[in-house]
Scaffold this active site. Sequence first.
Site, PDB file in Angstrom:
ATOM      1  N   ARG A   1      45.275  43.360  40.101  1.00  0.00           N
ATOM      2  CA  ARG A   1      44.654  43.634  41.397  1.00  0.00           C
ATOM      3  C   ARG A   1      45.681  43.966  42.463  1.00  0.00           C
ATOM      4  O   ARG A   1      45.304  44.215  43.611  1.00  0.00           O
ATOM      5  CB  ARG A   1      43.900  42.391  41.840  1.00  0.00           C
TER       6      ARG A   1
ATOM      7  N   ARG B   1      27.306  32.454  43.772  1.00  0.00           N
ATOM      8  CA  ARG B   1      28.757  32.292  43.837  1.00  0.00           C
ATOM      9  C   ARG B   1      29.157  32.065  45.280  1.00  0.00           C
ATOM     10  O   ARG B   1      28.608  32.691  46.189  1.00  0.00           O
ATOM     11  CB  ARG B   1      29.405  33.583  43.328  1.00  0.00           C
TER      12      ARG B   1
ATOM     13  N   ARG C   1      36.545  40.673  50.551  1.00  0.00           N
ATOM     14  CA  ARG C   1      36.811  41.144  49.178  1.00  0.00           C
ATOM     15  C   ARG C   1      36.945  42.656  49.135  1.00  0.00           C
ATOM     16  O   ARG C   1      37.805  43.186  48.431  1.00  0.00           O
ATOM     17  CB  ARG C   1      35.686  40.691  48.240  1.00  0.00           C
TER      18      ARG C   1
HETATM   19  P1  ADP Z   1      34.749  40.425  42.081  1.00  0.00           P
HETATM   20  O1  ADP Z   1      35.417  41.529  41.326  1.00  0.00           O
HETATM   21  O2  ADP Z   1      33.261  40.510  42.051  1.00  0.00           O
HETATM   22  O3  ADP Z   1      35.268  40.219  43.471  1.00  0.00           O
HETATM   23  P2  ADP Z   1      36.094  38.403  40.406  1.00  0.00           P
HETATM   24  O4  ADP Z   1      35.352  37.402  39.624  1.00  0.00           O
HETATM   25  O5  ADP Z   1      36.884  39.415  39.672  1.00  0.00           O
HETATM   26  O6  ADP Z   1      34.998  39.046  41.346  1.00  0.00           O
HETATM   27  O7  ADP Z   1      37.102  37.657  41.425  1.00  0.00           O
HETATM   28  C1  ADP Z   1      36.677  36.641  42.285  1.00  0.00           C
HETATM   29  C2  ADP Z   1      37.850  36.135  43.129  1.00  0.00           C
HETATM   30  O8  ADP Z   1      38.841  35.559  42.266  1.00  0.00           O
HETATM   31  C3  ADP Z   1      38.610  37.182  43.938  1.00  0.00           C
HETATM   32  O9  ADP Z   1      37.996  37.466  45.164  1.00  0.00           O
HETATM   33  C4  ADP Z   1      39.964  36.487  44.102  1.00  0.00           C
HETATM   34  O10 ADP Z   1      39.920  35.451  45.066  1.00  0.00           O
HETATM   35  C5  ADP Z   1      40.156  35.822  42.755  1.00  0.00           C
HETATM   36  N1  ADP Z   1      40.845  36.722  41.779  1.00  0.00           N
HETATM   37  C6  ADP Z   1      40.318  37.201  40.620  1.00  0.00           C
HETATM   38  N2  ADP Z   1      41.205  37.963  39.972  1.00  0.00           N
HETATM   39  C7  ADP Z   1      42.325  37.996  40.742  1.00  0.00           C
HETATM   40  C8  ADP Z   1      43.585  38.626  40.629  1.00  0.00           C
HETATM   41  N3  ADP Z   1      43.880  39.418  39.581  1.00  0.00           N
HETATM   42  N4  ADP Z   1      44.492  38.439  41.628  1.00  0.00           N
HETATM   43  C9  ADP Z   1      44.228  37.654  42.672  1.00  0.00           C
HETATM   44  N5  ADP Z   1      43.050  37.032  42.865  1.00  0.00           N
HETATM   45  C10 ADP Z   1      42.095  37.194  41.909  1.00  0.00           C
END
Ligand code: ADP
Length: 191
Positions: free
Chosen positions: A87, A138, A149
């Site tokens: 990300r 969630r 986000r």
């Molecule tokens: P979405 O893609 O619907 O926002 P995710 O389940 O992928 O949901 O992620 C939820 C949260 O988890 C993110 O908003 C962040 O806080 C954290 N997160 C997930 N993956 C990462 C990542 N690769 N790096 C940093 N934070 C992450």
Amino acid sequence: MNIILLGPPGAGKGTQAGRLVEKRNMIQLSTGDMLRAAKTSGTEMGKKVAEVMDRGELVTDEIVIGLIRERLEGDKKGGFIFDGFPRTLAQADALADLLDEFGEKLDAVIEMQVNDEVLVERILNRAKEAVANGGTARADDNEESLKVRLMAYYKQTSPLIGYYHAKGNLTSIDGLASMDEVEASIASVLG
Ligand code: ADP
């Protein structure tokens, strides 16, 4: 085969990853799911990330890279689907190093394109449905966290589109099509 599903929150990465797990025996590595599991089980790490996640911000690169490293050490089955990881550019560089280290390569990066209005609608609907089905939404599926986000996606994650394009492994597909059509587009990329 190892692939990345790239796209904003609500793009449908989790849905498509689930289908790939079923049909191709791949392993879904969703850092979001891993972090939520840590939060629920109340580990030290889970406690540390809870507030950041609920606000909709990204947790540190160090934490998510550590989670991915642990998984790469395990079973590989039909390959990995990276869902919600990387990300940030630092995470993308770290993934390249990790794949090298484990003798793996990246076969495709699939960008799922969806517009913001649809994303907001899908996520707020998901929250409503969860409640209607007797569960809980969630903690970050609310309008305020969703704004954060989306901002995190545009600022920190969308530069990865250029990064993988330059590396030559990016394919962009229409994430607004039906789930079956999106599945078919992904299948044609993977061959
Ligand atoms: P979405 O893609 O619907 O926002 P995710 O389940 O992928 O949901 O992620 C939820 C949260 O988890 C993110 O908003 C962040 O806080 C954290 N997160 C997930 N993956 C990462 C990542 N690769 N790096 C940093 N934070 C992450």
